[in-house]
Design a protein around this motif. Structure first.
Motif, PDB file in Angstrom:
ATOM      1  N   GLN A   1      48.346  39.283  51.590  1.00  0.00           N
ATOM      2  CA  GLN A   1      48.391  40.010  50.545  1.00  0.00           C
ATOM      3  C   GLN A   1      47.126  39.945  49.748  1.00  0.00           C
ATOM      4  O   GLN A   1      46.757  40.972  49.276  1.00  0.00           O
ATOM      5  CB  GLN A   1      49.673  39.393  49.953  1.00  0.00           C
ATOM      6  N   LEU A   2      46.151  38.806  49.610  1.00  0.00           N
ATOM      7  CA  LEU A   2      45.221  38.812  48.887  1.00  0.00           C
ATOM      8  C   LEU A   2      43.731  39.206  49.949  1.00  0.00           C
ATOM      9  O   LEU A   2      42.890  39.106  49.197  1.00  0.00           O
ATOM     10  CB  LEU A   2      44.964  37.369  48.280  1.00  0.00           C
ATOM     11  N   GLY A   3      44.078  39.160  51.212  1.00  0.00           N
ATOM     12  CA  GLY A   3      42.947  39.503  52.009  1.00  0.00           C
ATOM     13  C   GLY A   3      41.854  38.201  51.969  1.00  0.00           C
ATOM     14  O   GLY A   3      40.810  38.318  52.185  1.00  0.00           O
ATOM     15  N   LEU A   4      42.549  37.041  52.014  1.00  0.00           N
ATOM     16  CA  LEU A   4      41.634  35.964  52.137  1.00  0.00           C
ATOM     17  C   LEU A   4      41.121  35.659  53.542  1.00  0.00           C
ATOM     18  O   LEU A   4      42.047  35.913  54.478  1.00  0.00           O
ATOM     19  CB  LEU A   4      42.345  34.572  52.060  1.00  0.00           C
ATOM     20  N   ASN A   5      39.999  35.253  53.682  1.00  0.00           N
ATOM     21  CA  ASN A   5      39.218  35.042  54.967  1.00  0.00           C
ATOM     22  C   ASN A   5      39.111  33.328  55.190  1.00  0.00           C
ATOM     23  O   ASN A   5      38.077  32.883  54.798  1.00  0.00           O
ATOM     24  CB  ASN A   5      37.757  35.772  54.988  1.00  0.00           C
ATOM     25  N   VAL A   6      40.077  32.890  55.584  1.00  0.00           N
ATOM     26  CA  VAL A   6      40.189  31.475  55.866  1.00  0.00           C
ATOM     27  C   VAL A   6      39.175  30.785  56.758  1.00  0.00           C
ATOM     28  O   VAL A   6      38.948  29.595  56.850  1.00  0.00           O
ATOM     29  CB  VAL A   6      41.478  30.871  56.051  1.00  0.00           C
ATOM     30  N   ALA A   7      38.450  31.912  57.493  1.00  0.00           N
ATOM     31  CA  ALA A   7      37.392  31.186  58.296  1.00  0.00           C
ATOM     32  C   ALA A   7      36.085  30.908  57.577  1.00  0.00           C
ATOM     33  O   ALA A   7      35.339  30.429  58.046  1.00  0.00           O
ATOM     34  CB  ALA A   7      37.073  32.369  59.374  1.00  0.00           C
ATOM     35  N   ARG A   8      35.970  31.455  56.368  1.00  0.00           N
ATOM     36  CA  ARG A   8      34.965  31.114  55.779  1.00  0.00           C
ATOM     37  C   ARG A   8      35.341  29.934  54.532  1.00  0.00           C
ATOM     38  O   ARG A   8      36.316  29.587  54.583  1.00  0.00           O
ATOM     39  CB  ARG A   8      34.654  32.369  54.661  1.00  0.00           C
ATOM     40  N   THR A   9      34.363  29.393  54.027  1.00  0.00           N
ATOM     41  CA  THR A   9      34.307  28.138  53.317  1.00  0.00           C
ATOM     42  C   THR A   9      35.254  28.585  51.926  1.00  0.00           C
ATOM     43  O   THR A   9      35.548  29.770  51.568  1.00  0.00           O
ATOM     44  CB  THR A   9      33.064  27.904  52.329  1.00  0.00           C
ATOM     45  N   SER A  10      35.935  27.555  51.333  1.00  0.00           N
ATOM     46  CA  SER A  10      36.623  28.095  50.225  1.00  0.00           C
ATOM     47  C   SER A  10      36.093  28.647  49.114  1.00  0.00           C
ATOM     48  O   SER A  10      36.674  29.558  48.476  1.00  0.00           O
ATOM     49  CB  SER A  10      37.442  26.572  49.631  1.00  0.00           C
TER      50      SER A  10
ATOM     51  N   ASP B   1      34.010  31.130  49.525  1.00  0.00           N
ATOM     52  CA  ASP B   1      33.796  32.595  49.936  1.00  0.00           C
ATOM     53  C   ASP B   1      34.966  33.075  50.527  1.00  0.00           C
ATOM     54  O   ASP B   1      34.679  34.059  51.384  1.00  0.00           O
ATOM     55  CB  ASP B   1      32.574  32.417  50.784  1.00  0.00           C
ATOM     56  N   GLN B   2      36.189  32.753  50.465  1.00  0.00           N
ATOM     57  CA  GLN B   2      37.192  33.207  51.022  1.00  0.00           C
ATOM     58  C   GLN B   2      37.859  34.836  50.344  1.00  0.00           C
ATOM     59  O   GLN B   2      38.251  35.392  51.058  1.00  0.00           O
ATOM     60  CB  GLN B   2      38.681  32.470  51.285  1.00  0.00           C
ATOM     61  N   SER B   3      37.216  34.738  49.261  1.00  0.00           N
ATOM     62  CA  SER B   3      37.628  36.171  48.395  1.00  0.00           C
ATOM     63  C   SER B   3      36.698  36.585  47.196  1.00  0.00           C
ATOM     64  O   SER B   3      36.168  35.299  46.691  1.00  0.00           O
ATOM     65  CB  SER B   3      39.181  35.969  47.962  1.00  0.00           C
ATOM     66  N   LYS B   4      36.760  37.374  46.928  1.00  0.00           N
ATOM     67  CA  LYS B   4      35.710  37.769  45.743  1.00  0.00           C
ATOM     68  C   LYS B   4      36.502  38.116  44.638  1.00  0.00           C
ATOM     69  O   LYS B   4      36.011  38.561  43.523  1.00  0.00           O
ATOM     70  CB  LYS B   4      34.633  38.887  46.077  1.00  0.00           C
ATOM     71  N   SER B   5      37.717  38.299  44.738  1.00  0.00           N
ATOM     72  CA  SER B   5      38.714  38.848  43.688  1.00  0.00           C
ATOM     73  C   SER B   5      39.414  37.384  43.125  1.00  0.00           C
ATOM     74  O   SER B   5      39.669  36.700  43.608  1.00  0.00           O
ATOM     75  CB  SER B   5      39.462  39.969  44.140  1.00  0.00           C
ATOM     76  N   THR B   6      39.918  37.866  41.864  1.00  0.00           N
ATOM     77  CA  THR B   6      40.787  36.972  41.213  1.00  0.00           C
ATOM     78  C   THR B   6      42.198  37.293  41.138  1.00  0.00           C
ATOM     79  O   THR B   6      42.656  38.641  41.384  1.00  0.00           O
ATOM     80  CB  THR B   6      40.344  36.168  39.874  1.00  0.00           C
ATOM     81  N   ILE B   7      43.367  36.673  41.023  1.00  0.00           N
ATOM     82  CA  ILE B   7      44.632  36.761  41.022  1.00  0.00           C
ATOM     83  C   ILE B   7      44.931  37.713  39.695  1.00  0.00           C
ATOM     84  O   ILE B   7      44.711  37.129  38.719  1.00  0.00           O
ATOM     85  CB  ILE B   7      45.772  35.544  41.178  1.00  0.00           C
ATOM     86  N   THR B   8      45.638  38.704  39.733  1.00  0.00           N
ATOM     87  CA  THR B   8      46.053  39.560  38.834  1.00  0.00           C
ATOM     88  C   THR B   8      47.665  39.528  38.605  1.00  0.00           C
ATOM     89  O   THR B   8      48.278  39.151  39.613  1.00  0.00           O
ATOM     90  CB  THR B   8      45.641  41.017  39.009  1.00  0.00           C
ATOM     91  N   ARG B   9      48.139  40.175  37.560  1.00  0.00           N
ATOM     92  CA  ARG B   9      49.764  40.169  37.609  1.00  0.00           C
ATOM     93  C   ARG B   9      50.140  41.047  38.786  1.00  0.00           C
ATOM     94  O   ARG B   9      51.320  40.923  39.169  1.00  0.00           O
ATOM     95  CB  ARG B   9      49.897  40.867  36.238  1.00  0.00           C
ATOM     96  N   GLN B  10      49.419  42.159  38.957  1.00  0.00           N
ATOM     97  CA  GLN B  10      49.751  42.954  40.076  1.00  0.00           C
ATOM     98  C   GLN B  10      49.760  42.458  41.401  1.00  0.00           C
ATOM     99  O   GLN B  10      50.770  42.827  41.949  1.00  0.00           O
ATOM    100  CB  GLN B  10      48.896  44.402  39.868  1.00  0.00           C
ATOM    101  N   ALA B  11      48.835  41.506  41.601  1.00  0.00           N
ATOM    102  CA  ALA B  11      48.805  40.651  42.755  1.00  0.00           C
ATOM    103  C   ALA B  11      49.988  39.752  42.912  1.00  0.00           C
ATOM    104  O   ALA B  11      50.529  39.594  44.004  1.00  0.00           O
ATOM    105  CB  ALA B  11      47.417  40.020  43.052  1.00  0.00           C
ATOM    106  N   LEU B  12      50.269  39.098  41.948  1.00  0.00           N
ATOM    107  CA  LEU B  12      51.225  38.239  41.721  1.00  0.00           C
ATOM    108  C   LEU B  12      52.729  39.144  42.082  1.00  0.00           C
ATOM    109  O   LEU B  12      53.567  38.480  42.883  1.00  0.00           O
ATOM    110  CB  LEU B  12      51.487  37.368  40.373  1.00  0.00           C
ATOM    111  N   GLN B  13      52.830  40.137  41.569  1.00  0.00           N
ATOM    112  CA  GLN B  13      54.074  40.962  41.933  1.00  0.00           C
ATOM    113  C   GLN B  13      54.052  41.359  43.127  1.00  0.00           C
ATOM    114  O   GLN B  13      55.208  41.323  43.946  1.00  0.00           O
ATOM    115  CB  GLN B  13      54.044  42.356  40.982  1.00  0.00           C
TER     116      GLN B  13
END
Length: 177
Positions: free
Chosen positions: A99-108, A110-122
Motif C-alpha cells: 500500500q505504501l510502495g516501500l522498497n524493502v530491498a533498500r536501506t530503511s 531510502d525505502q520510501s520518499k513519502s510520509t504517512i497521511t490520513r488518506q494512506a491510513l484509511q
C-alpha cells in the motif's frame, strides 16, 4: 596416562564452527547497529518526519532479508511528548509494503520518499492493516518488533538512541518486492 577424550558430537562440532559471538540465555547475537538521532528546531508546526520503513539488515541478493527488532531510549530537556509514532502490526507487513510502495530491498532511510497521511491510513485500514499511533515522551523507552513498519514524527527537541538487534534466525523472511 588418561584415556583420550571422546570425539566431539555433531552438535559440538557445529558449535565450534560458529563465528565468535556473545550469547544471552543461549540466544546467539550476531551483532547490532546503534544509531543516535538528535532532533532540534522541531515544533508541532514544523515537525521532522521519518519515512515509513521496516528495519532490516542488508542481505546478499540470493538471501532472504533479515528484519530486525529495535529498542530505543529518548531523552530531552523536558518530560513532554516529543514524538509520535505510527506502528503497524508485524503480520501486516506485506499490506503496508504494498500500500505504501516501500522498497524493502533498500536501506530503511531510502525505502520510501513519502510520509504517512490520513488518506494512506484509511487505505491501509481498508486493506486490513492494523496500526496504532503512540505518543512518546522524553525519558521513555520503546520496543519495535521485527517486521513492524513504522514512521516517527518528532515535534520537540529530543535525542533518540536506537539499538537494532541482529540475532541468529530471528525475523528471517522471504518477503521481497
Amino acid at each position: 596416562p588418561p584415556p583420550p577424550p571422546p570425539p566431539p558430537t555433531a552438535a559440538a562440532a557445529a558449535d565450534a564452527a560458529k563465528p565468535p559471538s556473545t550469547s544471552v540465555e543461549d540466544e546467539v547475537w550476531l551483532g547490532s547497529n546503534v544509531t543516535l538521532f538528535s532532533m532540534s528546531g522541531c515544533s508541532r508546526a514544523a515537525p521532522h518526519r521519518t519515512h515509513a520503513h521496516l528495519d532490516r539488515q542488508s542481505a546478499a541478493p540470493d538471501q532472504p532479508l533479515l528484519y530486525l527488532d529495535a529498542v530505543a531510549a529518548v531523552t530531552g530537556p523536558h518530560r513532554e511528548v516529543c514524538k509520535s509514532a505510527y506502528m503497524f502490526h508485524p503480520d501486516d507487513a506485506r499490506i503496508v509494503v504494498d500500500q505504501l510502495g516501500l522498497n524493502v530491498a533498500r536501506t530503511s532511510y531510502d525505502q520510501s520518499k513519502s510520509t504517512i497521511t490520513r488518506q494512506a491510513l484509511q487505505r491501509l485500514a481498508v486493506a486490513g492493516a492494523r496500526w496504532v499511533q503512540l505518543n512518546i515522551r522524553c525519558g521513555d523507552a520503546y520496543f519495535i518488533p521485527a517486521k513492524c513498519a513504522h514512521e516517527f514524527v518528532t515535534f520537540a527537541e529530543a535525542t533518540t538512541l536506537a539499538w537494532h538487534v541482529h540475532t541468529a534466525g530471528d525475523g528471517i523472511d522471504g518477503m521481497r518486492v
